[in-house]
Structures are given as C-alpha cells and as structure tokens.
Design an enzyme around this catalytic site. Structure first.
Site, PDB file in Angstrom:
ATOM      1  N   HIS A 280      36.493  23.204  -9.735  1.00 25.08           N
ATOM      2  CA  HIS A 280      37.218  24.115  -8.984  1.00 25.08           C
ATOM      3  C   HIS A 280      37.707  25.447  -9.645  1.00 25.08           C
ATOM      4  O   HIS A 280      38.498  25.022 -10.741  1.00 25.08           O
ATOM      5  CB  HIS A 280      38.385  23.327  -8.382  1.00 25.08           C
ATOM      6  CG  HIS A 280      38.209  22.545  -7.263  1.00 25.08           C
ATOM      7  ND1 HIS A 280      39.186  22.348  -6.127  1.00 25.08           N
ATOM      8  CD2 HIS A 280      37.142  21.978  -6.911  1.00 25.08           C
ATOM      9  CE1 HIS A 280      38.736  21.277  -5.515  1.00 25.08           C
ATOM     10  NE2 HIS A 280      37.679  20.877  -5.748  1.00 25.08           N
TER      11      HIS A 280
ATOM     12  N   ARG B  55      33.026  25.359  -7.852  1.00 26.76           N
ATOM     13  CA  ARG B  55      33.411  25.983  -6.577  1.00 26.76           C
ATOM     14  C   ARG B  55      34.529  27.135  -6.700  1.00 26.76           C
ATOM     15  O   ARG B  55      35.269  27.050  -7.509  1.00 26.76           O
ATOM     16  CB  ARG B  55      34.183  24.799  -5.760  1.00 26.76           C
ATOM     17  CG  ARG B  55      34.647  24.975  -4.578  1.00 26.76           C
ATOM     18  CD  ARG B  55      35.396  23.971  -3.798  1.00 26.76           C
ATOM     19  NE  ARG B  55      36.714  24.203  -4.216  1.00 26.76           N
ATOM     20  CZ  ARG B  55      37.826  23.940  -3.259  1.00 26.76           C
ATOM     21  NH1 ARG B  55      37.734  22.997  -2.262  1.00 26.76           N
ATOM     22  NH2 ARG B  55      39.190  24.170  -3.514  1.00 26.76           N
TER      23      ARG B  55
ATOM     24  N   TYR C 134      42.961  29.414   1.365  1.00 24.70           N
ATOM     25  CA  TYR C 134      42.748  28.067   1.161  1.00 24.70           C
ATOM     26  C   TYR C 134      42.391  28.015  -0.331  1.00 24.70           C
ATOM     27  O   TYR C 134      41.406  28.892  -0.940  1.00 24.70           O
ATOM     28  CB  TYR C 134      41.880  27.334   2.092  1.00 24.70           C
ATOM     29  CG  TYR C 134      41.270  26.201   1.089  1.00 24.70           C
ATOM     30  CD1 TYR C 134      42.247  24.888   1.424  1.00 24.70           C
ATOM     31  CD2 TYR C 134      40.026  25.938   0.528  1.00 24.70           C
ATOM     32  CE1 TYR C 134      41.789  23.668   0.762  1.00 24.70           C
ATOM     33  CE2 TYR C 134      39.636  24.884  -0.072  1.00 24.70           C
ATOM     34  CZ  TYR C 134      40.447  23.608  -0.101  1.00 24.70           C
ATOM     35  OH  TYR C 134      40.050  22.772  -0.834  1.00 24.70           O
TER      36      TYR C 134
ATOM     37  N   ASP D 127      34.103  26.955  -0.166  1.00 25.71           N
ATOM     38  CA  ASP D 127      34.559  25.875   0.616  1.00 25.71           C
ATOM     39  C   ASP D 127      35.681  26.918   1.762  1.00 25.71           C
ATOM     40  O   ASP D 127      36.480  27.664   1.165  1.00 25.71           O
ATOM     41  CB  ASP D 127      35.896  24.839   0.179  1.00 25.71           C
ATOM     42  CG  ASP D 127      36.221  23.690   1.296  1.00 25.71           C
ATOM     43  OD1 ASP D 127      35.978  24.074   2.308  1.00 25.71           O
ATOM     44  OD2 ASP D 127      36.714  22.678   0.609  1.00 25.71           O
TER      45      ASP D 127
ATOM     46  N   HIS E 281      36.768  25.700   4.270  1.00 29.08           N
ATOM     47  CA  HIS E 281      37.983  24.778   5.022  1.00 29.08           C
ATOM     48  C   HIS E 281      38.021  25.277   6.410  1.00 29.08           C
ATOM     49  O   HIS E 281      39.128  25.313   6.653  1.00 29.08           O
ATOM     50  CB  HIS E 281      39.164  25.127   3.778  1.00 29.08           C
ATOM     51  CG  HIS E 281      39.959  23.679   3.851  1.00 29.08           C
ATOM     52  ND1 HIS E 281      41.145  23.450   4.349  1.00 29.08           N
ATOM     53  CD2 HIS E 281      39.575  22.721   2.982  1.00 29.08           C
ATOM     54  CE1 HIS E 281      41.297  22.287   3.938  1.00 29.08           C
ATOM     55  NE2 HIS E 281      40.650  21.825   3.074  1.00 29.08           N
TER      56      HIS E 281
ATOM     57  N   GLU F 100      30.560  25.322   2.333  1.00 32.66           N
ATOM     58  CA  GLU F 100      31.295  24.168   2.832  1.00 32.66           C
ATOM     59  C   GLU F 100      32.173  24.412   4.026  1.00 32.66           C
ATOM     60  O   GLU F 100      32.698  25.061   4.082  1.00 32.66           O
ATOM     61  CB  GLU F 100      32.064  23.263   1.582  1.00 32.66           C
ATOM     62  CG  GLU F 100      32.925  22.059   2.089  1.00 32.66           C
ATOM     63  CD  GLU F 100      33.645  21.337   1.020  1.00 32.66           C
ATOM     64  OE1 GLU F 100      33.499  22.018  -0.348  1.00 32.66           O
ATOM     65  OE2 GLU F 100      34.467  20.874   1.384  1.00 32.66           O
TER      66      GLU F 100
ATOM     67  N   GLU G   1      34.101  16.256   4.803  1.00 33.64           N
ATOM     68  CA  GLU G   1      35.085  15.250   3.994  1.00 33.64           C
ATOM     69  C   GLU G   1      35.737  14.821   4.890  1.00 33.64           C
ATOM     70  O   GLU G   1      36.766  13.626   4.578  1.00 33.64           O
ATOM     71  CB  GLU G   1      35.492  16.372   3.053  1.00 33.64           C
ATOM     72  CG  GLU G   1      36.508  17.337   3.570  1.00 33.64           C
ATOM     73  CD  GLU G   1      37.040  18.310   2.769  1.00 33.64           C
ATOM     74  OE1 GLU G   1      36.496  18.750   1.856  1.00 33.64           O
ATOM     75  OE2 GLU G   1      38.269  18.616   2.779  1.00 33.64           O
TER      76      GLU G   1
ATOM     77  N   ARG H 131      29.284  15.017   3.133  1.00 35.99           N
ATOM     78  CA  ARG H 131      30.329  14.999   2.143  1.00 35.99           C
ATOM     79  C   ARG H 131      31.413  13.916   2.396  1.00 35.99           C
ATOM     80  O   ARG H 131      32.413  13.422   1.856  1.00 35.99           O
ATOM     81  CB  ARG H 131      31.257  15.964   2.182  1.00 35.99           C
ATOM     82  CG  ARG H 131      30.579  17.162   1.309  1.00 35.99           C
ATOM     83  CD  ARG H 131      31.303  18.623   1.124  1.00 35.99           C
ATOM     84  NE  ARG H 131      32.777  18.449   0.794  1.00 35.99           N
ATOM     85  CZ  ARG H 131      33.210  18.379  -0.353  1.00 35.99           C
ATOM     86  NH1 ARG H 131      32.266  17.739  -1.232  1.00 35.99           N
ATOM     87  NH2 ARG H 131      34.610  18.172  -0.506  1.00 35.99           N
TER      88      ARG H 131
ATOM     89  N   ASP I 292      43.188  13.867  -4.278  1.00 42.92           N
ATOM     90  CA  ASP I 292      43.770  12.757  -3.499  1.00 42.92           C
ATOM     91  C   ASP I 292      42.946  11.550  -3.480  1.00 42.92           C
ATOM     92  O   ASP I 292      43.388  10.576  -2.496  1.00 42.92           O
ATOM     93  CB  ASP I 292      44.233  13.334  -1.985  1.00 42.92           C
ATOM     94  CG  ASP I 292      42.949  14.261  -1.384  1.00 42.92           C
ATOM     95  OD1 ASP I 292      42.792  15.440  -2.231  1.00 42.92           O
ATOM     96  OD2 ASP I 292      42.674  13.892  -0.375  1.00 42.92           O
TER      97      ASP I 292
ATOM     98  N   GLU J  46      31.653  16.345  -6.253  1.00 45.16           N
ATOM     99  CA  GLU J  46      32.849  16.862  -6.438  1.00 45.16           C
ATOM    100  C   GLU J  46      33.832  16.471  -7.394  1.00 45.16           C
ATOM    101  O   GLU J  46      34.149  14.853  -7.433  1.00 45.16           O
ATOM    102  CB  GLU J  46      33.717  17.249  -5.310  1.00 45.16           C
ATOM    103  CG  GLU J  46      35.271  18.062  -5.323  1.00 45.16           C
ATOM    104  CD  GLU J  46      35.902  18.311  -4.101  1.00 45.16           C
ATOM    105  OE1 GLU J  46      35.607  17.592  -3.301  1.00 45.16           O
ATOM    106  OE2 GLU J  46      36.677  19.204  -4.086  1.00 45.16           O
TER     107      GLU J  46
ATOM    108  N   TRP K 170      44.023  24.326   9.370  1.00 48.52           N
ATOM    109  CA  TRP K 170      44.089  24.384   8.013  1.00 48.52           C
ATOM    110  C   TRP K 170      42.872  24.157   6.892  1.00 48.52           C
ATOM    111  O   TRP K 170      42.121  23.421   7.322  1.00 48.52           O
ATOM    112  CB  TRP K 170      45.343  23.614   7.315  1.00 48.52           C
ATOM    113  CG  TRP K 170      45.449  23.872   5.945  1.00 48.52           C
ATOM    114  CD1 TRP K 170      46.041  24.735   5.545  1.00 48.52           C
ATOM    115  CD2 TRP K 170      45.058  22.874   4.943  1.00 48.52           C
ATOM    116  NE1 TRP K 170      46.022  24.381   3.992  1.00 48.52           N
ATOM    117  CE2 TRP K 170      45.434  23.424   3.569  1.00 48.52           C
ATOM    118  CE3 TRP K 170      44.536  21.584   4.777  1.00 48.52           C
ATOM    119  CZ2 TRP K 170      45.047  22.655   2.555  1.00 48.52           C
ATOM    120  CZ3 TRP K 170      44.405  20.821   3.695  1.00 48.52           C
ATOM    121  CH2 TRP K 170      44.613  21.666   2.400  1.00 48.52           C
TER     122      TRP K 170
HETATM  123  C1  GCO Z   1      37.914  19.746  -1.094  1.00 49.00           C
HETATM  124  C2  GCO Z   1      38.929  19.685  -0.043  1.00 49.00           C
HETATM  125  C3  GCO Z   1      40.217  19.381  -0.615  1.00 49.00           C
HETATM  126  C4  GCO Z   1      41.122  18.884   0.868  1.00 49.00           C
HETATM  127  C5  GCO Z   1      42.061  17.865   0.421  1.00 49.00           C
HETATM  128  C6  GCO Z   1      42.700  17.238   1.698  1.00 49.00           C
HETATM  129  O1  GCO Z   1      36.728  20.295  -0.744  1.00 49.00           O
HETATM  130  O2  GCO Z   1      38.033  19.400  -2.213  1.00 49.00           O
HETATM  131  O3  GCO Z   1      38.623  20.640   0.991  1.00 49.00           O
HETATM  132  O4  GCO Z   1      40.949  20.618  -0.954  1.00 49.00           O
HETATM  133  O5  GCO Z   1      41.624  19.931   1.718  1.00 49.00           O
HETATM  134  O6  GCO Z   1      41.290  16.890  -0.192  1.00 49.00           O
HETATM  135  O7  GCO Z   1      43.187  15.934   1.443  1.00 49.00           O
HETATM  136 MG    MG Z   2      36.683  20.906   1.321  1.00 52.40          MG
END
Ligand code: GCO
Ligand code: MG
Length: 402
Positions: free
Chosen positions: A122, A147, A159, A210, A212, A236, A262, A283, A316, A339, A402
């Site tokens: 990232h 990314r 984001y 991303d 998002h 993404e 995701e 994902r 996370d 990732e 978000w």
């Molecule tokens: C990514 C994600 C994360 C998520 C997060 C939510 O592509 O890595 O979008 O940034 O927002 O993992 O818990």
């Molecule tokens: Mg993402």
C-alpha cells in the site's frame, strides 16, 4: 480423534484480533482467525454461545461434514458474523489435520503450484507528489505491485490515506469517525495521478487502485475507461456490489481489470459476477468467506471463468489468516495476487509467524499445519479495545458508502 475443547482469544496489540483455538484428545490444537473488523465481539459471541458447545465431541478429521453442520445446519445462514465464525472453525480443523499428518497445509490443498506468492503493498500520500514519492520508496524496497491511494485537494477524507503521521489503519478507537467525501473531485484527480505514476515509474511495475465502493456504476465506468491508458493490474471495488448486475455497465465501457469481494461471505455473493465474467479477480478472503473448505470450491468455480484470486490481506486480518492464505495462494492454479499490508511489530510479539518478504514475494516455511502460533501470555497483555471503521457523508451531509 475428538475435539475436547475450544476457546476464543481476543487481543489488541495495536488493533483487535480474535483467534479460535481448538483442542483435541491427541494433544494437537488448531488455530483459526475469527477477526471481523469493528464487529469482533459479535463473532466471539457466535462462537462461544452457539458453535463451540456443538463442536466439542466431533471428530476433527471430518472437515467437510463439520463445515456443512455449521453452514447448512444453521437455519440463519450466511452474513459476515456467521461466516467469520465458520471460517475460524474450518481453518483450525485444517491446521489440526496438517499437523496430525506432519505436513505444511499447502500439501493438503494439492501441493505447490508455485514456490512464492506475488504480493502488493500500500502506498498513499496527502497529495499527488507525496503519493508518487511513497510509491517510489516501496518500489525501492522490492515490491513489484503497489496499490496507490491519494489525498485529493478539496476532499477532506479520501479512502486509504492516513489522518495522522502514522501508517494507515482503517479502524479508529470508539464509535465511527465521520468522514467527508466528494466523488467529482475524486474522478478528476485519480486518472491524473496514475498518468503521473506511469510517467515516473514506467510500465514494469503493477499498479492497483481501490475505489472502496465510492462510485455509481456509470461513474465507475467513466473512471475505468479513463484509467485504461495507465494499464492497472486492477481497479478494486468500483461500486458497492450488492447489485451484481451493476458491474455489467463497467464492463460495457472498459477493459480495465476489476477486483471485487473483500466484503463477500459466500460464493452466492458473486455467481453473476463470475458466470458473466464481469470481474477478473475475486477478493473474498479465507477468514470471512467460510474458510479453506468454501474457498477451494469458490476458487475452482471462478477458475472455469478465467477469474483469479486476489485475497484481501489488510492489517485487520490476523497472521493466522495471512499464513493460511499463503498456503492457499501457493496451491491453487488460478492464484492472481495477494494483498500484503504489513502488521506493526507488536503484532509479531503475540503471533509467531512463518512467512517472510523478499523482492516482491512472500515465502512460507515448511512448519506443519498453518505454521503460525499465538503466545497467550503476550496476548493477555493487550486487552480488547473498542474500535470502528469510519462512516462517510457527502459534503451536504448525505450518508454515503465508506
Ligand atoms: C483493502 C481494504 C481495507 C478495508 C479494511 C476493512 O483493500 O485493503 O479495502 O482497507 O477497508 O480491511 O476492515
Ligand atoms: Mg479494498
């Protein structure tokens, strides 16, 4: 073999992680990641109050049957909380089986299709120049895929960009922080950013972005089209994909590869996306998508439609998930990319990891099982601390994705 007990370990070395530990009568135990960002305690309750009592006494060798017991056997099926719990159980059972057979997990998934896993890092900055500079640093560190997210003039919260002078971490302490968003400024800025990245770094490096979930289908189509000359590895989550058909609109207008999923939990979240070939990468990660058992099937299904895996791997998702994902990534033929958002060092005090980064790739060693262990003494030093993902509003106050 019998499952004698199971417990849930919650720890917060900088951020919350939930880990399921399943014990057997042969002294072998297995670990599964059960972390659902900002909803940790809901999964703890689902596991402790509903799953563990039914798990005790079962034969851990029967992974397929146990998976269906907790999936098909539950009237209230699917959804992130339920499926994270099912995933953790499944991961722990595969860990037990591989340890029992004294072999690394990838050997049970068909063996190695490759010996290393391409990862993406990232990069982000407050605005274009800083973002370009930080992308360059990662390339110097050896990453072959990056990314890139950037702050945008006139948008107070883009984001993926840190609000403080530390590494980006999406969840914040307490209740959700409210961010402000402006799509038209974003749509103007991002194609310029990627043009500059290509002009600076050339065509070798893989670039990803991303969205998002921040665009409508038509806005996403415009963005994907305008990004075509920058040859992204993927774009993404261009839209929030509750409505799978909306991805048709993007495909109609552009050849930019699309990654999504995701936040998906089962294959039923993306059957249209796959069978109509509306995406290129899926994902959905092991930890939220029903574990290894379900992802093996989902990845096989995707493979028949030329869709490759690109597992979510943000901070996370715990090191247990990351290692399990690497075994999976090594094994399946239609692996695309992984990732890799690096955990803070304090996380590795609690979890002993068995993978390392070298020149753009992650490598995992031959420790039997998944290969990651947890130090419960250290875990106890970092008690749970409530944290939430942000929410987002447009400038006029309208609630947004978000
Ligand atoms: C990514 C994600 C994360 C998520 C997060 C939510 O592509 O890595 O979008 O940034 O927002 O993992 O818990
Ligand atoms: Mg993402």
């Amino acid at each position: 073999m019998k499952i004698t007990d199971a417990k849930v370990i919650v720890t917060c070395p900088g951020r919350n992680f939930v880990t399921l530990k399943v014990y057997t009568n042969e002294g072998i135990y297995g670990l599964g990641d059960a972390t659902l960002n900002g909803r940790e305690k809901s999964v703890v309750s689902y596991l402790e109050d509903h799953c563990i009592p039914a798990l005790i006494g079962k034969d851990p060798d029967n992974i397929e049957d146990i998976w269906h017991y907790f999936y098909k056997g539950a009237y209230w099926k699917r959804g992130p909380v339920t499926m994270t719990a099912v995933s953790a159980i499944d991961m722990a059972l595969w860990d037990i089986k591989a340890k029992k057979l004294n072999t690394p997990l990838f050997n049970l998934l068909g063996g190695k299709s490759r010996d290393r896993v391409l990862v993406y890092a990232h990069a982000s900055g407050k605005e274009m120049n800083e973002t370009v500079e930080r992308t360059g640093k990662l390339i110097d560190e050896g990453y072959q895929a990056v990314r890139v997210q950037s702050g945008i003039p006139g948008v107070s919260h883009a984001y993926g960009v840190t609000r403080e002078e530390k590494r980006y971490e999406p969840a914040g302490k307490g209740i959700p922080f409210e961010e402000q968003w402006n799509t038209s400024r974003y749509l103007q800025y991002i194609p310029e950013l990627f043009e500059k990245l290509r002009a600076t770094f050339g065509n070798e490096i893989h670039l990803l972005h991303d969205v998002h979930h921040r665009c409508s289908p038509m806005e996403a189509a415009r963005l994907a089209k305008e990004l075509e000359p920058s040859h992204l590895f993927w774009l993404e989550d261009p839209v929030s994909a509750e409505l799978q058909e909306s991805l048709r609109l993007i495909r109609m207008h552009s050849t930019t590869p699309i990654a999504i999923g995701e936040v998906f939990n089962t294959v039923y979240d993306f059957t249209t996306l796959v069978t109509e070939q509306l995406i290129d990468y899926i994902r959905m990660p092991l930890v939220h998508g029903g574990g290894i058992t379900h992802l093996l099937k989902a990845a096989a299904f995707a493979s028949f439609y030329h869709v490759r895996t690109g597992f979510h791997g943000a901070t996370d998702l715990s090191p247990v998930n990351m290692a399990a994902a690497l075994h999976f990534d090594l094994a399946v033929n239609n692996f695309g990319i992984q990732e890799y958002m690096v955990h803070e060092n304090v996380v590795n005090e609690v979890f002993r990891i068995n993978y390392h980064f070298e020149k753009g790739y992650l490598y995992i060693d031959n420790t039997p099982g998944i290969g990651v262990d947890i130090d419960e003494g250290k875990a106890a030093k970092y008690p749970y601390s409530m944290a939430s993902l942000p929410v987002s509003r447009k400038e006029d106050g309208t609630m947004f994705y978000w």
